[in-house]
Design an enzyme around this catalytic site. Structure first.
Site, PDB file in Angstrom:
ATOM      1  N   ARG A  31       0.846  -1.190   0.000  1.00 35.43           N
ATOM      2  CA  ARG A  31       0.000   0.000   0.000  1.00 35.43           C
ATOM      3  C   ARG A  31       0.881   1.239   0.000  1.00 35.43           C
ATOM      4  O   ARG A  31       1.987   1.210   0.522  1.00 35.43           O
ATOM      5  CB  ARG A  31      -0.871   0.038   1.256  1.00 35.43           C
ATOM      6  CG  ARG A  31      -1.974  -0.973   1.225  1.00 35.43           C
ATOM      7  CD  ARG A  31      -2.802  -0.900   2.484  1.00 35.43           C
ATOM      8  NE  ARG A  31      -3.892  -1.857   2.398  1.00 35.43           N
ATOM      9  CZ  ARG A  31      -4.528  -2.344   3.444  1.00 35.43           C
ATOM     10  NH1 ARG A  31      -4.203  -1.968   4.659  1.00 35.43           N
ATOM     11  NH2 ARG A  31      -5.509  -3.205   3.282  1.00 35.43           N
ATOM     12  N   GLU A  44      -1.406  -9.406  -4.811  1.00 33.04           N
ATOM     13  CA  GLU A  44      -2.696 -10.069  -5.030  1.00 33.04           C
ATOM     14  C   GLU A  44      -2.506 -11.543  -5.375  1.00 33.04           C
ATOM     15  O   GLU A  44      -3.273 -12.391  -4.947  1.00 33.04           O
ATOM     16  CB  GLU A  44      -3.485  -9.366  -6.142  1.00 33.04           C
ATOM     17  CG  GLU A  44      -4.095  -8.043  -5.713  1.00 33.04           C
ATOM     18  CD  GLU A  44      -5.178  -8.209  -4.651  1.00 33.04           C
ATOM     19  OE1 GLU A  44      -5.737  -9.300  -4.523  1.00 33.04           O
ATOM     20  OE2 GLU A  44      -5.439  -7.231  -3.931  1.00 33.04           O
ATOM     21  N   TYR A  89       1.600 -23.699  -4.127  1.00 34.61           N
ATOM     22  CA  TYR A  89       0.844 -23.385  -5.359  1.00 34.61           C
ATOM     23  C   TYR A  89       1.768 -22.743  -6.407  1.00 34.61           C
ATOM     24  O   TYR A  89       1.587 -21.598  -6.808  1.00 34.61           O
ATOM     25  CB  TYR A  89      -0.336 -22.452  -5.062  1.00 34.61           C
ATOM     26  CG  TYR A  89      -1.339 -23.064  -4.133  1.00 34.61           C
ATOM     27  CD1 TYR A  89      -2.329 -23.917  -4.613  1.00 34.61           C
ATOM     28  CD2 TYR A  89      -1.287 -22.808  -2.768  1.00 34.61           C
ATOM     29  CE1 TYR A  89      -3.241 -24.501  -3.754  1.00 34.61           C
ATOM     30  CE2 TYR A  89      -2.190 -23.396  -1.904  1.00 34.61           C
ATOM     31  CZ  TYR A  89      -3.164 -24.233  -2.397  1.00 34.61           C
ATOM     32  OH  TYR A  89      -4.062 -24.809  -1.552  1.00 34.61           O
ATOM     33  N   TYR A 127     -10.038 -12.359 -11.604  1.00 36.97           N
ATOM     34  CA  TYR A 127      -9.912 -11.726 -10.293  1.00 36.97           C
ATOM     35  C   TYR A 127      -8.702 -10.794 -10.250  1.00 36.97           C
ATOM     36  O   TYR A 127      -8.812  -9.623  -9.862  1.00 36.97           O
ATOM     37  CB  TYR A 127      -9.810 -12.773  -9.164  1.00 36.97           C
ATOM     38  CG  TYR A 127      -9.441 -12.078  -7.882  1.00 36.97           C
ATOM     39  CD1 TYR A 127     -10.396 -11.329  -7.200  1.00 36.97           C
ATOM     40  CD2 TYR A 127      -8.131 -12.063  -7.420  1.00 36.97           C
ATOM     41  CE1 TYR A 127     -10.058 -10.602  -6.069  1.00 36.97           C
ATOM     42  CE2 TYR A 127      -7.782 -11.340  -6.295  1.00 36.97           C
ATOM     43  CZ  TYR A 127      -8.747 -10.615  -5.626  1.00 36.97           C
ATOM     44  OH  TYR A 127      -8.411  -9.882  -4.525  1.00 36.97           O
ATOM     45  N   GLU A 189      -9.884  -2.186  -0.966  1.00 34.44           N
ATOM     46  CA  GLU A 189      -8.988  -2.518   0.149  1.00 34.44           C
ATOM     47  C   GLU A 189      -9.714  -2.416   1.485  1.00 34.44           C
ATOM     48  O   GLU A 189      -9.464  -3.198   2.401  1.00 34.44           O
ATOM     49  CB  GLU A 189      -7.798  -1.572   0.147  1.00 34.44           C
ATOM     50  CG  GLU A 189      -6.824  -1.891  -0.955  1.00 34.44           C
ATOM     51  CD  GLU A 189      -5.496  -1.245  -0.678  1.00 34.44           C
ATOM     52  OE1 GLU A 189      -4.757  -1.766   0.169  1.00 34.44           O
ATOM     53  OE2 GLU A 189      -5.225  -0.196  -1.288  1.00 34.44           O
ATOM     54  N   CYS A 199     -14.822  -8.557  10.240  1.00 33.03           N
ATOM     55  CA  CYS A 199     -15.904  -9.447   9.807  1.00 33.03           C
ATOM     56  C   CYS A 199     -15.301 -10.800   9.407  1.00 33.03           C
ATOM     57  O   CYS A 199     -15.396 -11.231   8.271  1.00 33.03           O
ATOM     58  CB  CYS A 199     -16.661  -8.816   8.641  1.00 33.03           C
ATOM     59  SG  CYS A 199     -18.197  -9.663   8.288  1.00 33.03           S
ATOM     60  N   CYS A 206     -18.789  -7.967  15.731  1.00 36.62           N
ATOM     61  CA  CYS A 206     -19.847  -7.014  15.368  1.00 36.62           C
ATOM     62  C   CYS A 206     -19.894  -5.780  16.277  1.00 36.62           C
ATOM     63  O   CYS A 206     -20.075  -4.666  15.773  1.00 36.62           O
ATOM     64  CB  CYS A 206     -21.197  -7.717  15.327  1.00 36.62           C
ATOM     65  SG  CYS A 206     -21.232  -9.031  14.099  1.00 36.62           S
ATOM     66  N   CYS A 215     -25.780  -3.145   8.671  1.00 38.20           N
ATOM     67  CA  CYS A 215     -25.562  -4.560   8.352  1.00 38.20           C
ATOM     68  C   CYS A 215     -26.763  -5.373   8.822  1.00 38.20           C
ATOM     69  O   CYS A 215     -27.108  -5.349  10.010  1.00 38.20           O
ATOM     70  CB  CYS A 215     -24.290  -5.037   9.060  1.00 38.20           C
ATOM     71  SG  CYS A 215     -24.022  -6.807   8.909  1.00 38.20           S
ATOM     72  N   SER A 310      -5.357 -28.702  -1.851  1.00 34.18           N
ATOM     73  CA  SER A 310      -6.720 -28.180  -1.709  1.00 34.18           C
ATOM     74  C   SER A 310      -7.782 -29.244  -1.987  1.00 34.18           C
ATOM     75  O   SER A 310      -8.824 -29.251  -1.361  1.00 34.18           O
ATOM     76  CB  SER A 310      -6.921 -26.968  -2.619  1.00 34.18           C
ATOM     77  OG  SER A 310      -6.539 -27.292  -3.928  1.00 34.18           O
TER      78      SER A 310
END
Ligand code: SF4
Length: 336
Positions: A31, A44, A89, A127, A189, A199, A206, A215, A310
């Site tokens: 960032r 990403e 991966y 994505y 972001e 979350c 919460c 929400c 996976s």
């Protein structure tokens, strides 16, 4: 009559989220005030299968080794796979490398600036294309990932399963609506940050949530264990096999896996799947013979290893011993 066109305003929920993100955003190394498409892209790709805390040291190591797109494009595949060690991966590393080479060789290092054009790069899926387009170039597109899906499902009280296309379309529309009037990258972001830190999947916090009043899960007292709804997990099959650590003068025989496919380009011990009721040592000897043309002398059983991918798990019996005869020539494509 001249009508004034008002700039579209963010929703109250998006405003609350934005204010919170300004205060609470973690200082992640990709960032910064000037978004760098290369660094966002690398981050990403790493984040696709990895949590942020684990991704940060891996990301730092990778960009220290390849600080620019050109540095990555110039590297050999072996160097890239080596730098990827520990992240798993490996197909992701190969795709990253392929796209970097294409960007440099065919486009002189110039980035496409829209998700549609980014997706045309070899090895870049929808994505990643959307995430880079939104965060690096400010295109108002939604990159659907696990955090965004979960957060949007809870905001709207979505009961449908998030693997269903119509549900994903609804949730993407919710996020797109909330993005209006916001810098797209910052909004994306902020949603991800909320999903990672507040979350969370099992126990959302919460009472501490900056958007709790907007929400439905919170205001209607819904069960976070049921939202988002998921497909019931199918059992992961286990494949059994044997591998042989063939040793001569203190050196082990290794072979390289084919470039395409699982763990492509990595070095391994010879070995493979068990057939029917075959005993583990018989599998080890047969696989060694089939893969390398070599025979083994007495083999010692060192133990068994279980590893989960996976979609399946493997259980491997590991044997060690010398080749027979000892001075056998090295088979092509193998190394001691
Ligand atoms: S109130 Fe709870 S469920 Fe709703 S977004 Fe915030 S943390 Fe998630």
């Amino acid at each position: 009559m001249i009508r004034k066109v008002r700039p579209e305003r963010p929703t109250p929920r998006a405003r609350a989220l934005g204010r919170w993100f300004d205060r609470a955003a973690r200082p992640l190394p990709w960032r910064g005030p000037r978004p760098d498409p290369y660094r966002i892209w690398v981050a990403e790709v790493i984040l696709q299968q990895t949590r942020v805390e684990q991704a940060v040291p891996s990301y730092r190591r990778f960009v220290r080794r390849f600080p620019t797109l050109r540095a990555l494009a110039r590297a050999s595949r072996a160097e890239v796979l080596k730098a990827w060690q520990g992240m798993g991966y490996y197909a992701r590393a190969r795709r990253l490398h392929r796209a970097a080479r294409h960007l440099v060789d065919a486009r002189g290092g110039q980035w496409p600036r829209t998700a549609e054009d980014l997706e045309r790069l070899p090895g870049v899926g929808p994505y990643i294309a959307r995430a880079v387009a939104a965060q690096a170039f400010g295109e108002p597109v939604v990159a659907l990932e696990a955090n965004g899906l979960r957060v949007a499902a809870r905001w709207t009280g979505e009961r449908g399963r998030i693997d269903r296309p119509e549900v994903r379309t609804r949730l993407a529309a919710t996020l797109a609506g909330e993005m209006i009037g916001q810098p797209p990258g910052r909004f994306a972001e902020a949603v991800m940050e909320l999903g990672e830190t507040v979350c969370t999947p099992r126990a959302p916090r919460c009472p501490a949530c900056p958007v709790g009043r907007y929400c439905r899960l919170r205001t209607e007292g819904l069960d976070p264990g049921r939202i988002p709804a998921r497909r019931p997990r199918s059992r992961r099959p286990t494949h059994r096999g044997s591998i042989v650590a063939l040793i001569r003068q203190g050196r082990y025989l290794l072979q390289r896996r084919p470039m395409d496919g699982l763990l492509g380009g990595l070095w391994e011990f010879p070995g493979g799947h068990r057939k029917g009721r075959e005993r583990p040592e018989a599998t080890a000897r047969r696989e060694l013979r089939e893969e390398t043309g070599l025979l083994a002398g007495p083999l010692q059983h060192l133990g068994s290893i279980r590893h989960s991918y996976s979609h399946f798990s493997v259980e491997l019996d590991l044997f060690r011993g010398p080749p027979k005869p000892l001075d056998v020539p090295t088979p092509p494509g193998r190394r001691w």
